[in-house]
Design a protein around this motif. Structure first.
Motif, PDB file in Angstrom:
ATOM      1  N   LEU A  85       0.867  -1.180   0.000  1.00 23.24           N
ATOM      2  CA  LEU A  85       0.000   0.000   0.000  1.00 23.24           C
ATOM      3  C   LEU A  85       0.899   1.223   0.000  1.00 23.24           C
ATOM      4  O   LEU A  85       1.971   1.206   0.620  1.00 23.24           O
ATOM      5  CB  LEU A  85      -0.900  -0.025   1.231  1.00 23.24           C
ATOM      6  CG  LEU A  85      -1.790   1.189   1.544  1.00 23.24           C
ATOM      7  CD1 LEU A  85      -3.092   0.704   2.210  1.00 23.24           C
ATOM      8  CD2 LEU A  85      -1.089   2.174   2.491  1.00 23.24           C
ATOM      9  N   LEU A 126       2.038  -5.679   2.330  1.00 28.77           N
ATOM     10  CA  LEU A 126       0.760  -6.341   2.563  1.00 28.77           C
ATOM     11  C   LEU A 126       0.939  -7.852   2.513  1.00 28.77           C
ATOM     12  O   LEU A 126       1.803  -8.355   1.787  1.00 28.77           O
ATOM     13  CB  LEU A 126      -0.266  -5.920   1.499  1.00 28.77           C
ATOM     14  CG  LEU A 126      -0.646  -4.447   1.468  1.00 28.77           C
ATOM     15  CD1 LEU A 126      -1.499  -4.161   0.234  1.00 28.77           C
ATOM     16  CD2 LEU A 126      -1.400  -4.052   2.730  1.00 28.77           C
ATOM     17  N   THR A 139      -7.160  -1.925  -1.041  1.00 33.08           N
ATOM     18  CA  THR A 139      -6.056  -1.088  -0.572  1.00 33.08           C
ATOM     19  C   THR A 139      -6.376   0.390  -0.763  1.00 33.08           C
ATOM     20  O   THR A 139      -5.997   1.226   0.061  1.00 33.08           O
ATOM     21  CB  THR A 139      -4.755  -1.447  -1.294  1.00 33.08           C
ATOM     22  OG1 THR A 139      -4.942  -1.350  -2.707  1.00 33.08           O
ATOM     23  CG2 THR A 139      -4.301  -2.849  -0.947  1.00 33.08           C
ATOM     24  N   ASN A 146      -3.204   3.717  -5.096  1.00 30.32           N
ATOM     25  CA  ASN A 146      -3.388   2.290  -4.882  1.00 30.32           C
ATOM     26  C   ASN A 146      -4.339   1.665  -5.902  1.00 30.32           C
ATOM     27  O   ASN A 146      -4.478   0.446  -5.942  1.00 30.32           O
ATOM     28  CB  ASN A 146      -3.896   2.044  -3.469  1.00 30.32           C
ATOM     29  CG  ASN A 146      -2.878   2.455  -2.429  1.00 30.32           C
ATOM     30  OD1 ASN A 146      -1.903   1.755  -2.176  1.00 30.32           O
ATOM     31  ND2 ASN A 146      -3.080   3.633  -1.840  1.00 30.32           N
TER      32      ASN A 146
END
Length: 300
Positions: free
Chosen positions: A140, A189, A201, A240
């Motif tokens: 992210l 992540l 995200t 994202n």
């Protein structure tokens, strides 16, 4: 200087115009750009590996026109790895509406891109499989973009807030100066089927941005509208999205000075938060010194 044939890890490349000045303010030449990317490749390539690369090219230097390039250009060597990926953030699409991106996994490909005056290398927050199929995002990112008169000092203050907000969500983040005006914060992540997709995200990053906007409205904004940014730090959560990219750590920027998106320590962020001149953007020579002294500060 005209053309020069060089061998890079068994690949023969034709390099041209090494003396061409790409950064007029500092006199930095194409040869110096190629040398930077070759020297920094040991820490840069791991962050490009398996990622589709969008390039911003300045064929006549940073004082000239630039252009974004996603598809592989005409004349791409046959040995350059490529991947056909959807043009949108959707992972459900198959082989239609795709772009053929180069994948920069090795020094030869990096040298080829630098020779095309691709000063900036931008990547998504997801990687591709060996077959070129996009995976779920493995990180992210939140882009801290200051609106004048706010600057890097205010970004550092907000970065500490973002770090705390992500820690509350069991995410540890790593800071990178953008090489432009602000900071980028990356959080790794979990991978696998249970991990979030790009929509997830994006929603998480937006949640953090809006939470900090509510708590610190005089300093933080989550609004995309530029009119609401002066004097505040915009937390750009939108990068994202599956179709969006962020400049890679260790990439040069096409600014007046040859600055670099530079991984830094949290001690440096804290110094920048305390002192208005405690943190600045780094030029490529400084980045090479930092890598020699500290290695890759962007390691998980």
């Amino acid at each position: 200087m005209g053309e020069l044939q060089v061998d890079v890890e068994g690949r023969t490349l034709t390099i041209s115009n090494l003396d061409k000045v790409l950064y007029p303010r500092t006199g930095t030449t194409k040869g110096e750009v190629l040398n930077y990317y070759a020297t920094v490749s040991g820490v840069l390539l791991p962050h490009l590996r398996d990622r589709a690369v969008t390039r911003i090219r300045w064929p006549h230097g940073v004082d000239g026109n630039s252009f974004f390039e996603k598809n592989k250009p005409a004349g791409t060597p046959s040995w350059v790895r490529t991947a056909s990926v959807p043009t949108t953030g959707s992972r459900a699409q198959s082989d239609r509406d795709t772009l053929d991106f180069p994948i920069c996994d090795d020094l030869a490909t990096l040298t080829w891109l630098a020779n095309l005056a691709a000063l900036e290398l931008h990547v998504h927050q997801w990687t591709v499989t060996k077959a070129g199929r996009p995976r779920r995002p493995d990180r992210l990112v939140i882009d801290l973009d200051p609106g004048e008169p706010a600057g890097l000092h205010e970004c550092a203050q907000v970065a500490l807030m973002v770090r705390e907000a992500l820690a509350e969500r069991d995410l540890e983040c790593s800071p990178v100066t953008s090489g432009s005006k602000g900071l980028h914060l990356y959080a790794a992540l979990p991978q696998g089927r249970g991990g979030p997709d790009s929509d997830g995200t994006t929603a998480l990053a937006k949640e953090v941005a809006e939470e900090l906007q509510a708590a610190h409205p005089a300093l933080v904004t989550a609004a995309m509208t530029k009119a609401k940014r002066p004097g505040k730090v915009f937390l750009d959560w939108s990068q994202n999205s599956g179709s969006k990219t962020t400049v890679s750590p260790y990439s040069l920027r096409g600014r007046a000075l040859p600055t670099v998106a530079t991984p830094i320590t949290w001690d440096e962020v804290e110094a920048g938060a305390e002192d208005p001149v405690g943190l600045d953007q780094f030029r490529f020579e400084e980045v090479l010194e930092r890598v020699r002294d500290h290695g890759d500060l962007f390691l998980p």
